[in-house]
Design a protein around this motif. Sequence first.
Motif, short mmCIF file in Angstrom:
data_model
loop_
_atom_site.label_atom_id
_atom_site.label_comp_id
_atom_site.label_asym_id
_atom_site.label_seq_id
_atom_site.Cartn_x
_atom_site.Cartn_y
_atom_site.Cartn_z
N GLU A 105 0.83 -1.21 0.00
CA GLU A 105 0.00 0.00 0.00
C GLU A 105 0.87 1.26 0.00
OE1 GLU A 105 -3.30 2.53 0.11
OE2 GLU A 105 -3.29 0.37 -0.25
N ALA A 106 2.04 1.18 0.65
CA ALA A 106 2.95 2.33 0.72
C ALA A 106 3.82 2.45 -0.52
CB ALA A 106 3.82 2.22 1.97
N GLY A 107 3.65 1.53 -1.49
CA GLY A 107 4.36 1.65 -2.76
C GLY A 107 5.41 0.60 -3.05
N ALA A 108 5.58 -0.37 -2.17
CA ALA A 108 6.56 -1.43 -2.42
C ALA A 108 6.05 -2.38 -3.50
CB ALA A 108 6.85 -2.22 -1.14
N GLU A 109 6.98 -2.95 -4.25
CA GLU A 109 6.66 -3.93 -5.28
C GLU A 109 6.85 -5.33 -4.70
OE1 GLU A 109 8.62 -5.67 -9.41
OE2 GLU A 109 9.47 -3.88 -8.49
N PRO A 110 5.79 -6.14 -4.63
CA PRO A 110 5.95 -7.49 -4.09
C PRO A 110 6.77 -8.36 -5.04
CG PRO A 110 3.67 -7.11 -4.80
CD PRO A 110 4.43 -5.84 -5.03
N LEU A 111 7.78 -9.03 -4.50
CA LEU A 111 8.60 -9.94 -5.30
C LEU A 111 8.35 -11.39 -4.90
CD1 LEU A 111 12.00 -8.04 -5.41
CD2 LEU A 111 10.27 -8.19 -7.19
N GLN A 112 8.07 -11.63 -3.62
CA GLN A 112 7.75 -12.98 -3.16
C GLN A 112 6.62 -12.86 -2.16
OE1 GLN A 112 10.89 -15.73 -1.82
NE2 GLN A 112 9.59 -16.17 -0.08
N ASP A 113 5.48 -13.46 -2.49
CA ASP A 113 4.34 -13.45 -1.58
C ASP A 113 4.67 -14.31 -0.37
OD1 ASP A 113 1.86 -12.77 -0.65
OD2 ASP A 113 0.75 -14.01 -2.07
N VAL A 114 3.85 -14.25 0.64
CA VAL A 114 4.06 -15.02 1.86
C VAL A 114 4.08 -16.51 1.52
CG1 VAL A 114 3.12 -15.60 4.13
CG2 VAL A 114 2.93 -13.25 3.27
N GLN A 115 5.12 -17.18 2.01
CA GLN A 115 5.21 -18.63 1.84
C GLN A 115 5.84 -19.23 3.08
OE1 GLN A 115 7.93 -18.94 -1.62
NE2 GLN A 115 9.21 -20.15 -0.29
N GLU A 116 5.39 -20.44 3.42
CA GLU A 116 5.99 -21.16 4.54
C GLU A 116 7.27 -21.83 4.06
OE1 GLU A 116 5.10 -24.63 7.78
OE2 GLU A 116 3.43 -23.39 7.10
N VAL A 117 8.30 -21.75 4.89
CA VAL A 117 9.60 -22.32 4.52
C VAL A 117 10.03 -23.44 5.46
CG1 VAL A 117 10.40 -20.30 3.26
CG2 VAL A 117 10.83 -20.45 5.72
N GLY A 118 9.12 -23.91 6.29
CA GLY A 118 9.42 -25.03 7.18
C GLY A 118 9.21 -24.66 8.64
N GLY A 119 8.65 -25.59 9.39
CA GLY A 119 8.47 -25.40 10.81
C GLY A 119 7.53 -24.26 11.18
N GLY A 120 6.66 -23.85 10.26
CA GLY A 120 5.74 -22.76 10.53
C GLY A 120 6.31 -21.38 10.27
N ARG A 121 7.58 -21.30 9.89
CA ARG A 121 8.21 -20.00 9.57
C ARG A 121 7.70 -19.55 8.21
NH1 ARG A 121 14.53 -18.50 10.34
NH2 ARG A 121 13.73 -17.97 12.39
N ARG A 122 7.34 -18.26 8.13
CA ARG A 122 6.81 -17.69 6.89
C ARG A 122 7.66 -16.50 6.49
NH1 ARG A 122 0.99 -16.21 8.26
NH2 ARG A 122 0.68 -16.21 6.03
N ILE A 123 7.90 -16.36 5.18
CA ILE A 123 8.69 -15.24 4.67
C ILE A 123 8.02 -14.62 3.46
CG2 ILE A 123 10.88 -16.19 5.51
CD1 ILE A 123 11.54 -16.91 2.56
N ALA A 124 8.42 -13.40 3.16
CA ALA A 124 8.01 -12.67 1.96
C ALA A 124 9.05 -11.58 1.75
CB ALA A 124 6.63 -12.05 2.14
#
Length: 116
Positions: free
Chosen positions: A79-98
């Motif tokens: 919303e503040a103008g950033a361009e999403p490059l990787q949407d939220v994804q789980e990477v193991g053990g419940g850890r999520r990144i974007a």
Amino acid sequence: MTDGLKTIIYPVKDLGRAKALFGALLGVEPYADEPYYVGYRAAGQDVGLDPNGHAKGMTGPVPYWHVSDIGSTLAALVEAGAEPLQDVQEVGGGRRIAFVRDADGNLIGLLQDPPA
């Protein structure tokens, strides 16, 4: 809300060479050693090596801000103008990144650990 910068992930082309270099630099063995990711913990910092990082749009190391609600934080950045490059994804053990790119081309990572 953020808990600060605690993780940095480097895109690498040769995982074996990168493991040797970061093992020598950090002086510890990786806590995660998979073909898709190698992770180290040293001096209170997580350092990751991602052999698929360049394909995801990583142009250099990405600092990851630890946040309590990754979905709303990602939405606020977009919303503040950033361009999403990787949407939220789980990477193991419940850890999520974007991660996103800001207007100046800087990469900003977000990381949410699972509830304790």
